[in-house]
Design a protein around this motif. Structure first.
Motif, PDB file in Angstrom:
ATOM      1  N   GLU A  56       0.814  -1.215   0.000  1.00 24.63           N
ATOM      2  CA  GLU A  56       0.000   0.000   0.000  1.00 24.63           C
ATOM      3  C   GLU A  56       0.847   1.263   0.000  1.00 24.63           C
ATOM      4  O   GLU A  56       0.715   2.133  -0.876  1.00 24.63           O
ATOM      5  CB  GLU A  56      -0.942   0.002   1.205  1.00 24.63           C
ATOM      6  N   THR A  57       1.708   1.419   0.989  1.00 22.10           N
ATOM      7  CA  THR A  57       2.520   2.632   1.050  1.00 22.10           C
ATOM      8  C   THR A  57       3.552   2.703  -0.077  1.00 22.10           C
ATOM      9  O   THR A  57       3.716   3.770  -0.682  1.00 22.10           O
ATOM     10  CB  THR A  57       3.191   2.755   2.424  1.00 22.10           C
ATOM     11  N   PRO A  58       4.290   1.618  -0.405  1.00 22.72           N
ATOM     12  CA  PRO A  58       5.220   1.720  -1.539  1.00 22.72           C
ATOM     13  C   PRO A  58       4.553   2.145  -2.840  1.00 22.72           C
ATOM     14  O   PRO A  58       5.112   2.965  -3.588  1.00 22.72           O
ATOM     15  CB  PRO A  58       5.796   0.301  -1.638  1.00 22.72           C
ATOM     16  N   THR A  59       3.358   1.625  -3.132  1.00 18.92           N
ATOM     17  CA  THR A  59       2.699   2.026  -4.381  1.00 18.92           C
ATOM     18  C   THR A  59       2.223   3.471  -4.313  1.00 18.92           C
ATOM     19  O   THR A  59       2.228   4.186  -5.324  1.00 18.92           O
ATOM     20  CB  THR A  59       1.509   1.101  -4.693  1.00 18.92           C
ATOM     21  N   GLY A  60       1.836   3.940  -3.123  1.00 15.95           N
ATOM     22  CA  GLY A  60       1.488   5.350  -2.974  1.00 15.95           C
ATOM     23  C   GLY A  60       2.692   6.251  -3.190  1.00 15.95           C
ATOM     24  O   GLY A  60       2.591   7.307  -3.835  1.00 15.95           O
ATOM     25  N   VAL A  61       3.836   5.846  -2.670  1.00 18.12           N
ATOM     26  CA  VAL A  61       5.069   6.619  -2.863  1.00 18.12           C
ATOM     27  C   VAL A  61       5.449   6.651  -4.338  1.00 18.12           C
ATOM     28  O   VAL A  61       5.833   7.695  -4.880  1.00 18.12           O
ATOM     29  CB  VAL A  61       6.208   6.032  -2.009  1.00 18.12           C
ATOM     30  N   VAL A  62       5.344   5.501  -5.013  1.00 16.92           N
ATOM     31  CA  VAL A  62       5.659   5.447  -6.440  1.00 16.92           C
ATOM     32  C   VAL A  62       4.745   6.384  -7.228  1.00 16.92           C
ATOM     33  O   VAL A  62       5.185   7.092  -8.143  1.00 16.92           O
ATOM     34  CB  VAL A  62       5.547   3.998  -6.959  1.00 16.92           C
ATOM     35  N   ALA A  63       3.461   6.410  -6.883  1.00 11.97           N
ATOM     36  CA  ALA A  63       2.529   7.308  -7.564  1.00 11.97           C
ATOM     37  C   ALA A  63       2.914   8.762  -7.337  1.00 11.97           C
ATOM     38  O   ALA A  63       2.825   9.590  -8.251  1.00 11.97           O
ATOM     39  CB  ALA A  63       1.103   7.055  -7.068  1.00 11.97           C
ATOM     40  N   ASP A  64       3.349   9.106  -6.111  1.00 13.66           N
ATOM     41  CA  ASP A  64       3.770  10.475  -5.817  1.00 13.66           C
ATOM     42  C   ASP A  64       5.077  10.832  -6.518  1.00 13.66           C
ATOM     43  O   ASP A  64       5.349  12.004  -6.772  1.00 13.66           O
ATOM     44  CB  ASP A  64       3.928  10.666  -4.308  1.00 13.66           C
ATOM     45  N   LEU A  65       5.903   9.836  -6.792  1.00 14.27           N
ATOM     46  CA  LEU A  65       7.196  10.095  -7.423  1.00 14.27           C
ATOM     47  C   LEU A  65       7.116  10.146  -8.940  1.00 14.27           C
ATOM     48  O   LEU A  65       7.817  10.933  -9.579  1.00 14.27           O
ATOM     49  CB  LEU A  65       8.208   9.022  -7.014  1.00 14.27           C
ATOM     50  N   TYR A  66       6.269   9.317  -9.545  1.00 12.97           N
ATOM     51  CA  TYR A  66       6.308   9.152 -10.988  1.00 12.97           C
ATOM     52  C   TYR A  66       5.013   9.578 -11.683  1.00 12.97           C
ATOM     53  O   TYR A  66       5.002  10.534 -12.448  1.00 12.97           O
ATOM     54  CB  TYR A  66       6.665   7.707 -11.333  1.00 12.97           C
ATOM     55  N   SER A  67       3.907   8.878 -11.434  1.00 12.74           N
ATOM     56  CA  SER A  67       2.666   9.209 -12.135  1.00 12.74           C
ATOM     57  C   SER A  67       1.476   8.615 -11.418  1.00 12.74           C
ATOM     58  O   SER A  67       1.428   7.401 -11.195  1.00 12.74           O
ATOM     59  CB  SER A  67       2.710   8.690 -13.579  1.00 12.74           C
ATOM     60  N   ARG A  68       0.519   9.475 -11.045  1.00 10.96           N
ATOM     61  CA  ARG A  68      -0.724   8.983 -10.449  1.00 10.96           C
ATOM     62  C   ARG A  68      -1.614   8.342 -11.525  1.00 10.96           C
ATOM     63  O   ARG A  68      -2.271   7.338 -11.292  1.00 10.96           O
ATOM     64  CB  ARG A  68      -1.474  10.120  -9.766  1.00 10.96           C
ATOM     65  N   LYS A  69      -1.625   8.958 -12.727  1.00 13.55           N
ATOM     66  CA  LYS A  69      -2.469   8.445 -13.812  1.00 13.55           C
ATOM     67  C   LYS A  69      -2.125   7.004 -14.153  1.00 13.55           C
ATOM     68  O   LYS A  69      -3.006   6.130 -14.166  1.00 13.55           O
ATOM     69  CB  LYS A  69      -2.301   9.322 -15.054  1.00 13.55           C
ATOM     70  N   TYR A  70      -0.867   6.734 -14.425  1.00 14.33           N
ATOM     71  CA  TYR A  70      -0.497   5.398 -14.869  1.00 14.33           C
ATOM     72  C   TYR A  70      -0.518   4.398 -13.728  1.00 14.33           C
ATOM     73  O   TYR A  70      -0.609   3.180 -13.963  1.00 14.33           O
ATOM     74  CB  TYR A  70       0.847   5.429 -15.581  1.00 14.33           C
ATOM     75  N   SER A  71      -0.450   4.870 -12.510  1.00  9.87           N
ATOM     76  CA  SER A  71      -0.660   3.985 -11.369  1.00  9.87           C
ATOM     77  C   SER A  71      -2.106   3.485 -11.353  1.00  9.87           C
ATOM     78  O   SER A  71      -2.365   2.302 -11.106  1.00  9.87           O
ATOM     79  CB  SER A  71      -0.328   4.718 -10.065  1.00  9.87           C
ATOM     80  N   VAL A  72      -3.053   4.390 -11.639  1.00  8.72           N
ATOM     81  CA  VAL A  72      -4.470   4.010 -11.693  1.00  8.72           C
ATOM     82  C   VAL A  72      -4.718   3.038 -12.845  1.00  8.72           C
ATOM     83  O   VAL A  72      -5.416   2.021 -12.699  1.00  8.72           O
ATOM     84  CB  VAL A  72      -5.360   5.258 -11.828  1.00  8.72           C
ATOM     85  N   VAL A  73      -4.153   3.351 -14.006  1.00 12.96           N
ATOM     86  CA  VAL A  73      -4.341   2.481 -15.172  1.00 12.96           C
ATOM     87  C   VAL A  73      -3.793   1.082 -14.893  1.00 12.96           C
ATOM     88  O   VAL A  73      -4.456   0.062 -15.153  1.00 12.96           O
ATOM     89  CB  VAL A  73      -3.655   3.096 -16.408  1.00 12.96           C
ATOM     90  N   ALA A  74      -2.576   1.021 -14.351  1.00 10.17           N
ATOM     91  CA  ALA A  74      -1.978  -0.281 -14.041  1.00 10.17           C
ATOM     92  C   ALA A  74      -2.814  -1.049 -13.025  1.00 10.17           C
ATOM     93  O   ALA A  74      -2.902  -2.288 -13.082  1.00 10.17           O
ATOM     94  CB  ALA A  74      -0.556  -0.092 -13.516  1.00 10.17           C
ATOM     95  N   ALA A  75      -3.451  -0.321 -12.096  1.00  6.24           N
ATOM     96  CA  ALA A  75      -4.249  -0.972 -11.058  1.00  6.24           C
ATOM     97  C   ALA A  75      -5.352  -1.826 -11.664  1.00  6.24           C
ATOM     98  O   ALA A  75      -5.547  -2.993 -11.285  1.00  6.24           O
ATOM     99  CB  ALA A  75      -4.843   0.082 -10.130  1.00  6.24           C
TER     100      ALA A  75
END
Length: 454
Positions: A56-75
């Protein structure tokens, strides 16, 4: 719908609901066809939430570092794959793997979607304000307030729009659940396993649509911003991630409202996990033992449809409450007390489900628990988002999700074990008590906030 963050965010709520409704044929398949024991059902739930706890927290950090949009798409790609592949085999170990994959997919969007929407709304509003300074904006007479919700009207308050959108997102999630339940019930009459696979493919299709339509103008990668150049800075991604995580952790620890939300979420989620896995077994004990797979899909599909419909007016009321209280200095106090009340109502519903010897009373208790719990979940997300700083918003919202996963892992498996070796009503009664306990942190913050303002 393209380039409209408000509408796209609501669409993600509908896709969430579709993913949730997949649980109907899955649970019926596990309980009715595979005859999984309470302990094995608890293991499936624990595998799901343990993956959420870890990622949960690592993926949130990745979204804050790189891209929230593509984090949602990948989800939704990952969740869709897990949903579509689950019915391929009956091997229990493989079922556990698909639950883990579903949990990883969930964490990719749990904090990122809200953070993406919040920043896109703020960006749209600031752009509109700059445009209005150059050229006056003619007032609209069309009577459509959707543009205002997107932050398009000059002088609008983005924070109020965000609170309202978070709750409307929950409404669309309920609608998505209802649509998904109708589809699952209809397809379940043909094949329970087939309906699971089709719903997974629909989630993947939704991910493709979001990849094409979602903008990301309000977010800039911190690593890109630090370098001041188009190319990312030559710094360690791990160091950036750890630094971002520490900033989010300090914010949660020092903000009383965020800390209360986190503590309440931890305990309530453990109780919710037990009810989520054992409520179907409880109802079967009270009078559904003769149902086959298709009949069970029809019954539970209709029941969950009604519960989702009942949640919609509650979400609508909550949205109006949050919009009214945004400018109120006592909003933090009122929101904390409201969260405590919803959790107390959930405790009452859980107790009726656990102890009532009558099927109808237990079913009503389950409905009360579901509606109050869903409303409390939406309020929790709105409170966390309101108190989070933009630079760590996905991380902070993910902290709340991780706290929920922690409670589900530690409490859910223990209650599943209690159900296996004592009884299902005993485990559900403990879960009801835990719902009441989870209301305490929010109530304490409400009292302390009231005392400091008096």
């Amino acid at each position: 719908m393209r380039h409209r963050p408000d509408r796209l965010f609501l669409l993600t709520g509908g896709v969430q609901g579709l993913a949730f409704s997949w649980g109907l044929p899955a649970m019926v398949w596990w309980v009715v066809d595979l005859r999984l024991s309470p302990f094995r059902l608890a293991v499936l739930g624990t595998a799901l939430v343990l993956s959420i706890l870890v990622t949960e927290t690592p993926t949130g950090v990745v979204a804050d570092l790189y891209s929230r949009k593509y984090s949602v798409v990948a989800a939704y790609v990952v969740m869709g794959l897990a949903m579509a592949l689950t019915p391929v085999t009956e091997l229990f170990g493989v079922l556990v793997i698909w639950q883990v994959l579903w949990g990883v997919g969930w964490t990719l969007q749990s904090g990122a979607a809200t953070a993406w929407m919040t920043d896109e709304i703020a960006h749209h509003a600031s752009h509109s304000h700059r445009s209005a300074a150059v050229m006056p904006v003619e007032p609209s007479t069309a009577g459509d307030d959707s543009g205002a919700e997107a932050g398009g009207a000059a002088g609008s308050d983005p924070s109020r729009q965000v609170d309202g959108l978070i709750v409307r997102h929950a409404v669309f999630r309920s609608v998505g659940v209802m649509v998904g339940l109708v589809a699952a019930t209809a397809m379940g009459a043909w094949s329970v396993r087939g309906s699971m696979a089709v719903m997974g493919l629909l989630a993947i299709a939704a991910a493709g649509y979001l990849a094409v339509t979602m903008p990301e103008a309000g977010f800039e990668s911190p690593r890109r911003r630090a370098s001041g150049a188009p190319r990312p800075a030559r710094t360690s991604a791990w160091k950036d991630a750890i630094a971002l995580w520490k900033r989010g952790a300090r914010l949660v620890r020092r903000n009383p409202s965020l800390l209360a939300v986190t503590l309440s979420a931890t305990v309530a989620a453990g109780a919710w996990e037990a009810n989520d896995r054992l409520s179907v077994l409880r109802l079967f004990e009270l009078g559904l033992t003769e149902l086959g797979g298709r009949e069970a899909v029809l019954f539970f599909g209709a029941t969950w449809f009604v519960m989702s419909a009942l949640a919609i007016p509650m979400m609508t009321w909550l949205r109006r409450h949050l919009e009214r209280s945004q400018a109120d200095q006592r909003s933090a106090q009122r929101d904390a007390f409201l969260l405590a009340r919803f959790l107390t109502v959930a405790a009452a519903g859980a107790l009726a489900l656990a102890l009532s010897p009558w099927f109808t009373v237990a079913l009503i208790g389950w409905a009360v628990l579901d509606v109050a719990g869903e409303t409390a979940y939406s309020l929790t997300e709105a409170m966390a988002n309101r108190h989070a700083d933009s630079s760590v918003r996905a991380t902070v919202v993910s902290f709340v999700g991780q706290s929920q996963a922690m409670g589900e892992v530690s409490i859910g498996l223990a209650l599943g074990t209690a159900a296996q070796f004592v009884s299902v009503p005993f485990a559900l009664a403990i879960a009801a008590a835990l719902f009441a306990v989870s209301a305490a942190p929010a109530a304490v913050v409400g009292w302390r906030t009231a005392a400091s303002e008096d």
